[in-house]
Write an enzyme that holds these catalytic residues in place. Structure first.
Site, PDB file in Angstrom:
ATOM      1  N   VAL A 534      -9.696   2.756  -1.537  1.00  0.00           N
ATOM      2  CA  VAL A 534      -9.767   3.799  -2.560  1.00  0.00           C
ATOM      3  C   VAL A 534     -10.890   3.428  -3.517  1.00  0.00           C
ATOM      4  O   VAL A 534     -10.932   2.306  -4.052  1.00  0.00           O
ATOM      5  CB  VAL A 534      -8.435   3.936  -3.326  1.00  0.00           C
ATOM      6  CG1 VAL A 534      -8.539   5.072  -4.344  1.00  0.00           C
ATOM      7  CG2 VAL A 534      -7.283   4.182  -2.367  1.00  0.00           C
ATOM      8  N   ASP A 645       7.758   7.734   1.316  1.00  0.00           N
ATOM      9  CA  ASP A 645       7.104   6.460   1.014  1.00  0.00           C
ATOM     10  C   ASP A 645       7.062   6.226  -0.494  1.00  0.00           C
ATOM     11  O   ASP A 645       6.018   5.912  -1.066  1.00  0.00           O
ATOM     12  CB  ASP A 645       5.694   6.436   1.596  1.00  0.00           C
ATOM     13  CG  ASP A 645       5.139   5.011   1.739  1.00  0.00           C
ATOM     14  OD1 ASP A 645       5.952   4.056   1.699  1.00  0.00           O
ATOM     15  OD2 ASP A 645       3.921   4.864   1.873  1.00  0.00           O
TER      16      ASP A 645
END
Length: 869
Positions: A534, A645
C-alpha cells in the site's frame, strides 16, 4: 398606487373585523397571483386574484407565463405570475389561535424581461422564515420538476392579521422575486400531543407551538391521493416506493371490500383519509425471511433541524394482540419496541398514528432520515412481520424561527446533459422568444437523463454534493431494481470492471498511478497486506490517497480485486473506507482509496514504534465507529454483506480519529433469501476466525461478530490476537479472554496503560458484550446492533462519570445489584443502577447543565444524556 394600496389595506382590515366576530370554523384563501380573473384548478377549487391582499408592494408586476409545461396539473395558478422588485407583503384576516396550512406555488418558466434563474428571495410568514435565498429555478432543475410546491403548517397566533412578506435578494446585480399561487387554509390541530425524542427516553418535543414544513407525505403501499380526496384539507399523498431502501420491498395489501375503516372518533378523520388506511405495506408471509431484514425507507433532509415523524397504522387482517408485533427504528435508534397495532386500537380496521421526533446533525453522509421496521423477536408473536399504512415527515422550525434549508445542487450529469442539449438545438428555440416546443423537448431530455442519474445515485449516501434537497413532491426512480452484476471470471477488463462499479468510482490510468507514487517509490510504502503493498500517493495534483497494488505472487488475486470493486464502489458510509477508483492495465491490479492519515488501529495499540497510547475513551470511540460500519454492512446496505476479515489492521483511522472499516477483498454477499448462511470455502485471518465457520464452512454475519469480539479484547488488553511466544493457554486471545471472564479476573489482562482510567460499570458492559461476541456458537452471539448499543453505553458512562463527575462506587444492595453514585461538577447527584441487562440514570437537583455532548452518533443508546436541547 398608494391609493390602491391603502384601499386594499382597508379591505383586509374590514375582512379581519368581520371574521373576528363571525368566528368561522374554517376558511380558505386561494390566490392565483398576478391574475385579474377568478380561476378553477383541476380539482375544481376556485382561486381568486391576489391584488386585494397586497398591503405593502412598492413595485410588483403581473405577467403571464409563455409556455405551459405538460406536467402542470392545471393552468391555475401557474400560468399567471406576480413579480416583485422590492419587499412586498400579503395580509390575510385570520381567526386567532388557529393553525393554518400555507402552500406556495412556483413555476420558474421564462417570463418577458425576467429570467427566473436570477430570482433569489426569502419568504417570512407569521414571523417564521420559511424560505431563505430560495431559487425556484435551481430547485426545479435539481428535482427535474416543472413546478415547485412548498407546504407549511403555521402555529396559532393571537394576531387577527397574518402577514406573508416576500423579500428579493440580489443575484447577478438583479433583485426580484415571484410567486404563482398562495394557499392559506385553516387546519385542525394535528400536533397536540408531545412526540418522544428518539434516543432520549425522558425527553419529548412539543410541536404545537412550532411552525412545520411538510417534507414527505406518503400513502404507504397505496397510490397517489389528490387534494380533493383528503378529508377536506387539500393534502396530497404520494406513492412510497421511490423511498424504499434496497431490494426488500415487502408486499402491499388492501382491506377487504366488505370491511370498513372505522375511525375511533370524528376528529381522527382529520389525520389521514380512508384511502391511506385502506392500503398497507408489510414484510410478507415468510417469517424466517422477515427476521433477517428491515423494511426501510430513506429520505434526504436538511441538517441541523428536528423532524417530526408520523407513522399511520391500521391493522387490516390480524385481530388479536401479539399476532403481529414489531420494532420501529428511526436513524438506527429504537423509537418503539414491541409495537402492536391491535393493542393500540383494540380492533382491526381502526386507524391510529404514532409520532416520534429526531434531530438530524450536520455530518457528511448523515443528512438522511431512515425509518425501519423489524419483527419483535423477543415478543414471540404469531407472525414475524411489520406493517405501515402512511408516513409523514415534518421539519420543525429552529430556535431562530427558521424553517429554510439550502437550495439543492443539480447533479453534474444533469448540467452536462443540459449543455449538450442547448448546443445541439437551434439557438432560436432556447431563447426567451423561441419556440415553446423546443423548450419542452429540452426540459424533457434533461428530466429523462436526470431520471437515470437519480436511479443510480439515490441510495448512495455521502456521494458528492446534495443532489436532492428536502422536498415533499415525489422523486421518481430508485436503485432497488438494479441486480448484482454478472460476469465471467475468466475474461474481464477495464470496461467490465467499470460496469461492475456501476459508474460510482473512477478508472485511473497506470500513468496517473505511477505519477502519484513516483513510479512506486519504496519511500511511499505505508503498509503491506495479503493483496500487496500500500502506497501513499497523490492524484489530481493535491488529493492524498492510499494506493493498493497487487502482488503477482499473492494468494489474493483477481477474485478479491473484483470483489473489492464490486462491493466498495456501491457503498458509502462514514465508517467505511471509500473506494475512489481502480486501475486495470497490463498486468497491474490497483485500488485507490481515501487516505487514512493515522493508519491502522493495531498501530495505536501495541506497535513496537508506538510513542503514545490511546486513552480508553479514544478506544471506545474507534470501536463504536467500526461497529457502525459493520452494522451498516449487515443491515443497512442493499444486500447483507459479510466482511469475513475483521481485524485491527483492517480498521483504519483518519486524521480526526474517525474509524473506518477497510479491505473488502474477502467479503461475501448473502445469505440468500431462502437460507440463513452462505456455504463457502473458509477464508479469513487466524486468531479472528469464527470457529463455527471453520468447522461447518457456513458463513453468517455472526462470523463478523466473532472477529469483532476479538478486536474488542485486543483493544482492552493491548496485545495481538495470536502470540505464539506466550504459554499455550494464552496464545489465542479469544480463548484466554473467555477463560479470564469465567474466572472473574479480567482485570489481570487489561492493558496497563489504561487500567486505572476505566469506569467499572462501563467496563462490565464492555466485557460482557465482548465475551458474548466470541461465543463458540453463532446463535449465542449478539447482532451488531446490540454490540453497538452496549459500546455506546460504555462510552457515555465513561464520558459522563469520568469527564463530568468524580465517581464513587457503592456497595452491593441486598438484591445483588450494584449502584454507582456520583456527583456532577455542580453538585447534582447522579445514580446509575445496573442489573446486567440494562442500566438507568437518575439525576437529582441539577442546577447547571452538563456540557452538551454531540449525540448525532448515538445508536440504540441505553444511557440517556441528561442535557436537553
Amino acid at each position: 398606487m398608494m391609493n390602491i394600496t391603502n384601499c386594499s389595506f382597508v379591505f383586509v382590515l374590514l375582512n379581519a373585523l368581520i371574521l373576528a366576530y363571525s368566528k368561522p370554523e374554517s376558511y380558505s384563501f386561494l390566490l392565483t397571483c398576478g391574475s385579474s380573473l377568478d380561476g378553477e384548478d383541476s380539482d375544481g377549487r376556485q382561486w381568486k386574484p391576489d391584488d386585494k391582499f397586497l398591503t405593502l408592494s412598492n413595485n410588483s408586476i403581473s405577467i403571464k407565463s409563455q409556455f405551459q409545461d405538460p406536467s402542470l396539473p392545471s393552468s391555475v395558478p401557474y400560468m399567471s405570475t406576480r413579480i416583485f422588485t422590492s419587499e412586498s407583503t400579503y395580509s390575510f384576516p385570520v381567526s386567532p389561535s388557529t393553525r393554518h396550512w400555507l402552500r406556495l406555488h412556483f413555476y420558474p418558466s421564462p417570463y418577458p424581461e425576467f429570467d427566473p434563474t436570477n430570482a433569489l428571495f426569502s419568504v417570512v410568514a407569521g414571523g417564521v422564515t420559511v424560505l431563505n435565498n430560495f431559487s425556484a429555478s435551481i430547485t426545479a432543475k435539481a428535482l427535474t420538476q416543472a413546478y415547485i410546491v412548498r407546504e407549511f403548517s403555521l402555529s396559532p397566533s393571537p394576531d387577527k392579521i397574518l402577514n406573508i412578506t416576500i423579500v428579493p435578494s440580489w443575484n447577478n446585480n438583479i433583485s426580484f422575486a415571484f410567486v404563482n399561487g398562495i394557499e392559506l387554509i385553516t387546519m385542525p390541530d394535528l400536533f397536540k400531543e408531545p412526540a418522544p425524542l428518539v434516543g432520549f427516553s425522558d425527553q419529548s418535543i412539543d410541536a404545537q407551538s412550532s411552525a412545520l414544513q411538510t417534507m414527505f407525505r406518503l400513502n404507504v403501499g397505496g397510490q397517489y391521493i389528490g387534494a380533493t380526496n383528503d378529508s377536506g384539507w387539500s393534502r396530497t399523498w404520494y406513492d412510497d416506493s421511490p423511498y424504499l431502501f434496497g431490494a426488500a420491498f415487502g408486499v402491499t395489501s388492501e382491506t377487504n371490500k366488505s370491511d370498513e375503516i372505522q375511525y375511533p372518533n370524528d376528529k381522527a378523520k382529520n389525520f389521514a383519509p380512508i384511502d391511506v388506511y385502506s392500503t398497507a405495506r408489510s414484510m410478507g408471509p415468510d417469517s424466517k425471511l422477515n427476521q433477517n431484514f428491515n423494511l426501510t425507507w430513506v429520505f434526504e433532509v436538511d441538517a441541523n433541524f428536528t423532524y417530526l415523524v408520523r407513522l399511520h397504522f391500521c391493522e387490516l387482517y390480524q385481530t388479536r394482540i401479539n399476532q403481529r408485533v414489531f420494532n420501529i427504528f428511526i436513524n438506527n435508534q429504537t423509537a418503539q419496541e414491541a409495537g402492536d397495532v391491535i393493542a393500540w386500537t383494540g380492533s382491526k380496521n381502526v386507524p391510529v398514528y404514532k409520532d416520534f421526533a429526531v434531530y438530524v446533525y450536520d455530518k457528511p453522509g448523515e443528512e438522511e432520515l431512515w425509518v425501519a421496521l423489524h419483527p419483535s423477536v423477543d415478543s414471540k408473536p404469531e407472525v414475524y412481520d411489520a406493517i405501515l399504512n402512511g408516513l409523514e415527515i415534518f421539519k420543525l422550525n429552529d430556535s431562530k424561527r427558521n424553517l429554510a434549508g439550502p437550495n439543492p445542487m443539480p447533479s453534474q450529469m444533469l448540467i452536462e446533459a443540459e449543455l449538450k442539449t442547448k448546443a445541439g438545438s437551434k439557438s432560436s428555440t432556447l431563447k426567451r422568444e423561441g419556440n415553446a416546443l423546443g423548450i419542452a423537448a429540452a426540459f424533457g431530455f434533461v428530466a429523462a437523463v436526470c431520471f437515470v442519474a437519480y436511479r443510480r445515485k439515490k441510495r448512495e449516501p455521502g456521494e458528492g454534493g446534495r443532489t436532492l434537497s428536502a422536498n415533499w413532491l415525489p422523486l421518481y426512480g430508485s436503485s432497488h431494481s438494479n441486480k448484482t452484476a454478472s460476469y465471467n471470471s475468466k475474461s474481464y477488463g477495464s470496461s467490465t470492471l467499470s460496469s461492475l462499479a456501476g459508474g460510482f468510482c473512477r478508472h485511473f490510468s497506470l500513468s496517473e498511478i505511477k505519477r502519484g507514487t513516483k513510479n512506486f517509490n519504496e519511500s511511499h510504502v505505508i503498509g503491506i497486506g495479503g493483496f500487496g503493498k500500500v502506497y501513499k500517493g497523490v492524484v489530481d495534483g493535491t488529493t492524498k490517497v492510499a494506493i493498493k497494488r497487487s502482488n503477482p505472487s499473492s494468494e489474493q488475486g483477481v477474485a478479491e480485486f473484483r470483489t473489492e470493486i464490486e462491493m466498495l464502489s456501491k457503498l458509502r458510509h462514514r465508517h467505511l473506507v471509500s473506494l475512489i477508483g481502480f486501475c486495470k492495465e497490463s498486468d497491474e491490479m490497483i485500488l485507490v482509496y481515501d487516505y487514512m492519515a493515522r493508519g491502522t488501529l493495531r498501530e495505536h495499540l501495541y506497535d513496537k514504534n508506538l510513542k503514545s497510547f490511546l486513552s480508553w475513551k479514544q478506544r471506545l470511540e474507534i470501536c463504536i465507529g467500526a461497529a457502525k460500519g459493520l452494522h451498516y454492512l449487515h443491515t443497512g446496505a442493499k444486500y447483507t454483506i459479510i466482511h469475513r476479515d475483521v481485524k485491527t489492521t483492517n480498521i483504519l483511522v483518519d486524521e480526526n480519529w474517525v474509524a473506518k472499516v477497510s479491505d473488502f477483498g474477502l467479503s461475501k454477499t448473502g445469505p440468500d433469501l431462502n437460507q440463513n448462511h452462505v456455504s463457502t470455502v473458509v477464508k479469513g485471518s487466524f486468531g479472528y476466525l469464527d470457529p463455527e465457520y471453520f468447522r461447518r464452512q457456513q458463513l453468517t454475519e455472526k462470523s463478523d461478530v466473532y472477529s469483532f469480539g476479538v478486536v474488542l479484547f485486543e483493544v482492552l488488553c493491548g496485545r495481538p490476537a495470536l502470540n505464539p511466544s506466550l504459554p499455550k493457554e494464552q496464545v489465542s486471545l479469544a480463548d484466554w479472554a473467555r477463560h479470564c471472564c469465567k474466572k472473574a479476573n479480567v482485570e489481570d489482562i487489561i492493558d496497563p496503560h489504561i487500567k486505572g482510567s476505566i469506569n467499572q460499570e462501563g467496563l462490565k458492559k464492555f466485557v460482557e458484550v465482548a465475551e458474548k461476541c466470541v461465543s463458540d456458537h453463532g446463535l449465542e452471539r449478539p447482532p451488531m446492533s446490540d454490540v453497538l448499543w452496549n459500546l455506546e453505553f460504555a462510552l457515555q458512562v465513561q464520558e459522563s462519570l469520568d469527564g463530568e463527575v468524580g465517581l464513587v462506587v457503592g456497595h452491593e444492595n441486598s438484591d445483588g445489584n450494584k449502584p454507582s453514585n456520583a456527583r456532577s461538577k455542580n453538585g447534582s447527584r447522579m445514580d446509575i443502577e445496573c442489573d446486567g441487562e440494562s442500566c438507568k440514570l437518575r439525576i437529582n437537583s441539577s442546577s447547571q447543565d452538563l456540557e452538551e455532548k454531540d449525540s448525532s452518533d448515538v445508536v440504540f443508546s441505553q444511557f440517556i444524556n441528561p442535557q436537553g436541547r
